[in-house]
Enzyme design. Structure first.
Site, mmCIF file in Angstrom:
data_model
loop_
_atom_site.group_PDB
_atom_site.id
_atom_site.type_symbol
_atom_site.label_atom_id
_atom_site.label_comp_id
_atom_site.label_asym_id
_atom_site.label_seq_id
_atom_site.Cartn_x
_atom_site.Cartn_y
_atom_site.Cartn_z
ATOM 1 N N ARG A 98 51.487 98.834 39.015
ATOM 2 C CA ARG A 98 51.293 98.275 40.463
ATOM 3 C C ARG A 98 51.263 99.701 41.375
ATOM 4 N NH1 ARG A 98 53.635 97.360 45.326
ATOM 5 N NH2 ARG A 98 52.657 95.677 46.708
ATOM 6 N N LYS B 166 56.862 105.713 46.058
ATOM 7 C CA LYS B 166 58.228 105.366 46.572
ATOM 8 C C LYS B 166 59.149 106.432 46.870
ATOM 9 C CE LYS B 166 57.876 100.360 45.241
ATOM 10 N NZ LYS B 166 58.337 99.177 44.332
HETATM 11 N N1 HH2 Z 1 56.853 97.090 45.361
HETATM 12 C C1 HH2 Z 1 56.635 96.491 46.912
HETATM 13 C C2 HH2 Z 1 55.927 95.351 47.203
HETATM 14 N N2 HH2 Z 1 55.551 94.259 46.175
HETATM 15 N N3 HH2 Z 1 55.789 93.710 43.893
HETATM 16 C C3 HH2 Z 1 56.150 93.970 42.580
HETATM 17 N N4 HH2 Z 1 55.930 93.025 41.542
HETATM 18 N N5 HH2 Z 1 56.906 95.240 42.275
HETATM 19 C C4 HH2 Z 1 56.908 96.151 43.119
HETATM 20 O O1 HH2 Z 1 57.598 97.086 42.638
HETATM 21 C C5 HH2 Z 1 56.528 96.069 44.534
HETATM 22 C C6 HH2 Z 1 56.037 94.654 44.862
HETATM 23 C C7 HH2 Z 1 56.766 97.541 47.876
HETATM 24 O O2 HH2 Z 1 55.710 98.476 47.926
HETATM 25 P P1 HH2 Z 1 54.343 98.074 48.966
HETATM 26 O O3 HH2 Z 1 53.624 97.079 48.575
HETATM 27 O O4 HH2 Z 1 53.335 99.386 48.492
HETATM 28 O O5 HH2 Z 1 54.884 98.276 50.412
HETATM 29 P P2 HH2 Z 1 55.211 97.352 51.558
HETATM 30 O O6 HH2 Z 1 56.426 96.503 50.932
HETATM 31 O O7 HH2 Z 1 55.828 98.370 52.639
HETATM 32 O O8 HH2 Z 1 54.232 96.643 52.020
#
Ligand code: HH2
Length: 400
Positions: A380, A346
Site C-alpha cells: 500500500r 511513515k
Molecule cells: N495505513 C494507513 C491507513 N490505512 N490500511 C492498511 N491496510 N494498512 C496500513 O498500513 C494503513 C492503512 C495510514 O496511512 P495513510 O492512509 O497514508 O494516512 P492517514 O491515515 O493519515 O490518512
C-alpha cells in the site's frame, strides 16, 4: 588454494533447496526426499503443560532435532511453559506422526502442527474480491488516495472529487492494481469523522471512476455504514484498520457482500494507539490478534479466499517494532493468507533517516523491496510508479 573448498549455502525456500540439489545432479526422487531436510524450522508453541513439553523434548531429541523449554519444566516445578521446536521440515512431520499415538492431547497438537507445516507452502495465489479474483503471482500495488484534509502525507490534496478521480486514473496508469480510497485519517491523534461525511467524501469519487477505472477500488474504513455505501457505489474491497474490531456489523456485512477484506492489526483507537506500543512478544501478539480477527471474520461467514492480513505498520507500534515486523515478516505467512504491508512515507522511515514526510521516497522503496523479499503480496503506497519498480525488481530477484 584449499583442496576442499567449502561454502555455506543460504537456503531460504523449498525452491532454493530444490535448485541446489538439481545443480549437483541429484535424481528427482532424491530431490523430493532431501529438500525438506534443508529447511530448518523453529515453531513456537504457547502454554504447554510440563509433561506435554517433556514428551516433545524427548521425541525431538530422538529425531535429531531439539525443543527449548523453560527452566523448571523437567521437574514440573512450573505450571506451564512455552516451547520452541527446532528441526527440519522432515523431522517436524515425523514428530506429528509420532504424537498421534501419545496421551495428554498431543494428538490434537499434532493436528495443529500438521496444518502449520502445510501453510509453509505458498499461500493462495488468488484473492477473491466482490466482482473478480486478483492473481497474486507478482506483488500487487495498492495506490493510496486520501480524500481528507488531514492525512499525514496527502491530506488536503484531493478534496475536490474531480481531482481525486484524476489521481486514481493516474495511479492506475503508473501501475497500481488497486486504488484504496479513505475519507478519514488514521494518523495518531486524528479526530473521528462521522460516517455521512466519510461517504460524502468517497462516493462521488467512486461514481466518477465508473467505466473509467479498470482496477478495483478498495475503501479504507472501519465503519460498516461507510463500507455498505461505498460497496453499493462499486467498491470491491473493505480495508479495515481495526480488523473488524471496532464495528461489530462489519464482519456480517463483509460476508453478505462477498467483498475482499483486509484485516489489519492495531491496538486501541487511532487517537490512543501510540500509547499501546509496548509488547512482551511483538510478533506473537500481532499474530494472535490477526488470528482472532480472522476467526471472527470466518465465523461470520467470510470465505478465507477473500481475506488478506496486514500487521499494521505504525499502528500501536514504535519505530523499532515496525522494523522488527518488517525483518520477520515471513512469520506471518504461516497464517496461510496473502499479506499486505503499508509502510509508505511513515514516520519510522523519517525517524531512521532524519527525513520529512515528502523526503521518504527512497526510504519507502527500501521497505517495499524488503517486504517483498520477506513475503509481502500487496504493498500500500503513495508513490505508485517508483514502488511498482521497487516491488517488481525485488520480486524478480527472489524468483530468478
Ligand atoms: N495505513 C494507513 C491507513 N490505512 N490500511 C492498511 N491496510 N494498512 C496500513 O498500513 C494503513 C492503512 C495510514 O496511512 P495513510 O492512509 O497514508 O494516512 P492517514 O491515515 O493519515 O490518512
Amino acid at each position: 588454494m584449499s583442496a576442499f573448498p567449502a561454502r555455506l549455502l543460504a537456503i531460504a525456500s523449498r525452491e532454493d533447496a530444490e535448485r541446489e540439489l538439481a545443480r549437483i545432479g541429484v535424481d528427482p526422487r532424491g530431490i523430493g526426499m532431501m529438500s525438506p531436510k534443508m529447511l530448518i524450522r523453529c515453531v513456537h508453541l504457547s502454554k504447554l503443560l510440563c509433561h506435554q513439553a517433556n514428551i516433545l523434548k524427548q521425541e525431538m531429541l530422538g529425531l535429531g532435532g531439539d525443543a527449548a523449554v523453560a527452566r523448571g519444566t523437567v521437574a514440573c516445578s512450573i505450571d506451564s511453559t512455552d516451547v520452541i521446536l527446532m528441526g527440519t521440515e522432515k523431522q517436524l512431520r515425523r514428530l506429528c506422526e509420532k504424537l498421534v499415538h501419545q496421551p495428554f492431547d498431543l494428538a490434537g497438537l499434532a493436528g495443529e502442527l500438521t496444518a502449520l507445516l502445510a501453510n509453509t507452502s505458498p499461500p493462495p495465489r488468488t484473492w477473491k474480491i466482490a466482482q473478480r479474483a486478483l492473481v497474486l503471482d507478482r506483488p500487487l500495488i495498492m495506490g493510496i488516495l486520501n480524500i481528507t484534509p488531514d492525512s499525514f502525507s496527502d491530506g488536503g490534496s484531493f478534496l475536490d472529487p474531480d481531482r481525486a478521480a484524476e489521481r486514481a486514473l493516474e495511479m492506475e496508469a503508473e501501475g497500481a492494481d488497486i486504488i484504496d480510497i479513505g475519507g478519514e485519517s488514521t494518523r495518531p491523534g486524528a479526530p473521528q469523522v462521522p460516517a455521512v461525511e466519510e461517504l460524502r467524501r468517497i462516493v462521488p469519487v467512486i461514481e466518477r471512476l465508473a467505466g473509467r477505472l479498470s482496477c478495483p477500488v478498495s475503501v479504507d474504513t472501519w465503519k460498516s455504514e461507510v463500507a455498505r455505501g461505498t460497496l453499493n457505489a462499486g467498491a470491491e474491497i473493505i480495508n479495515d484498520i481495526s480488523g473488524f474490531g471496532f464495528d461489530p456489523a462489519m464482519a456480517p456485512l463483509a460476508a453478505e457482500s462477498g467483498a475482499g477484506v483486509v484485516l489489519m492489526h492495531t491496538r486501541g483507537t487511532p487517537d490512543r494507539m501510540q500509547s499501546h506500543t509496548g509488547y512482551g512478544d511483538l510478533l506473537g501478539e500481532v499474530a494472535a490478534g490477526l488470528r482472532s480477527s480472522l476467526d471472527n471474520a470466518v465465523s461470520a461467514g467470510v470465505e478465507r479466499e477473500r481475506i488478506v492480513i496486514d500487521p499494521g505498520i505504525g499502528f500501536a507500534k514504535d519505530a523499532a517494532g515496525n522494523m522488527e515486523i518488517l525483518r520477520r515478516l515471513r512469520e506471518f505467512t504461516s497464517l496461510g493468507l496473502p499479506l499486505l504491508v503499508g509502510t509508505s512515507r511513515k514516520s519510522f522511515i523519517g525517524k531512521t533517516l532524519g527525513r520529512e514526510t515528502d523526503e521518504r521516497l527512497l526510504g519507502t522503496a527500501a521497505t517495499v523491496a524488503l517486504a517483498v523479499a520477506n513475503g509481502a503480496d500487496i504493498l500500500r503506497v503513495h508513490d505508485v510508479r517508483a514502488m511498482r519498480d521497487a516491488a517488481d525488481m525485488a520480486h524478480a530477484i527472489i524468483t530468478s
